[in-house]
Design a protein around this motif. Structure first.
Motif, PDB file in Angstrom:
ATOM      1  N   GLU A   1      59.965  43.167  40.447  1.00 26.39           N
ATOM      2  CA  GLU A   1      58.582  43.285  40.908  1.00 26.39           C
ATOM      3  C   GLU A   1      58.205  44.744  41.138  1.00 26.39           C
ATOM      4  OE1 GLU A   1      58.320  40.805  44.323  1.00 26.39           O
ATOM      5  OE2 GLU A   1      58.400  38.939  43.165  1.00 26.39           O
TER       6      GLU A   1
ATOM      7  N   LEU B   1      55.308  46.878  39.085  1.00 27.54           N
ATOM      8  CA  LEU B   1      54.248  47.591  39.794  1.00 27.54           C
ATOM      9  C   LEU B   1      54.206  49.055  39.380  1.00 27.54           C
ATOM     10  CD1 LEU B   1      52.055  47.530  41.975  1.00 27.54           C
ATOM     11  CD2 LEU B   1      53.823  48.054  43.657  1.00 27.54           C
TER      12      LEU B   1
ATOM     13  N   TRP C   1      52.931  49.293  35.791  1.00 27.00           N
ATOM     14  CA  TRP C   1      51.503  48.963  35.736  1.00 27.00           C
ATOM     15  C   TRP C   1      50.678  50.146  36.216  1.00 27.00           C
ATOM     16  CZ3 TRP C   1      47.721  48.308  39.585  1.00 27.00           C
ATOM     17  CH2 TRP C   1      46.542  47.705  39.153  1.00 27.00           C
ATOM     18  N   ASN C   2      51.103  50.771  37.312  1.00 23.91           N
ATOM     19  CA  ASN C   2      50.390  51.941  37.818  1.00 23.91           C
ATOM     20  C   ASN C   2      50.396  53.061  36.788  1.00 23.91           C
ATOM     21  OD1 ASN C   2      49.698  50.818  40.241  1.00 23.91           O
ATOM     22  ND2 ASN C   2      51.464  51.625  41.342  1.00 23.91           N
TER      23      ASN C   2
END
Length: 200
Positions: A153, A157, A160-161
């Motif tokens: 996870e 994240l 994705w950022n």
């Protein structure tokens, strides 16, 4: 994590294969969480931790244990004092693991870069190369495979950022959260006189 080993070579089990081209390294490491294991064959703590680490990797990546193997790759950065110990480790390590060649000075560079303080030491890297866990040995000892979900996870994240920064870098935002707002809302260009924002 693939970029970390750009221009380097990695060995597979029993030195059967040497991965030293960019294409081979990408195939082995791209889009995977990478574990860097700093250890020594004769180290008592390393020998005590290794069976647990093997079970951890097997339960996540072996098709006999899971329906969908997790994107995980381990790279052994051996601190063995003699080549014979290193070669014995290579012969015994799981087939999916990779290893930095014996005597490669890049191993010392990695030790310094990731602040290795003792053996064993296990660094968890996201596919982007970001450090997720500086030393995951205690997590694996205490939590077993349940800690992997947290790593995945966090990696998603971070990546994705990174993608959002790339997507919006052409148009500087008014705040750090603007890329997030632009995903959730239709933002009208104030220069065109719209000045409105509505939920999609």
């Amino acid at each position: 994590a693939c970029a970390l080993f750009s221009g380097r070579a990695l060995l597979s089990r029993r030195s059967e294969q040497r991965l030293d081209t960019e294409r081979e390294l990408r195939a082995a490491l791209q889009n995977r969480l990478v574990l860097l294991l700093f250890a020594e064959r004769r180290c008592p703590r390393c020998r005590g931790f290794e069976p647990r680490l093997r079970r951890f990797c097997r339960r996540l990546t072996d098709p006999a244990h899971v329906e969908r193997p997790e994107p995980l790759r381990l790279v052994y950065v051996g601190r063995d004092r003699c080549e014979q110990d290193y070669l014995e480790y290579l012969r015994d390590m799981p087939r999916s693991w990779l290893a930095l060649p014996y005597g490669d000075e890049f191993g010392r560079e990695l030790e310094q870069r990731f602040g290795v303080q003792e053996l064993p030491w296990l660094v968890v890297l996201a596919p982007s190369g970001a450090v997720l866990v500086p030393n995951a040995v205690p997590e694996i000892r205490d939590l077993g495979t349940s800690c992997f979900q947290n790593w995945r996870e966090a990696a998603e994240l971070l990546d994705w950022n990174f993608q959002e920064r790339q997507e919006f870098q052409g148009a500087p935002g008014r705040s750090l959260t603007e890329p997030l707002r632009r995903l959730k809302y239709r933002v009208w260009d104030e220069e065109q006189g719209e000045g409105e924002r509505e939920t999609e």
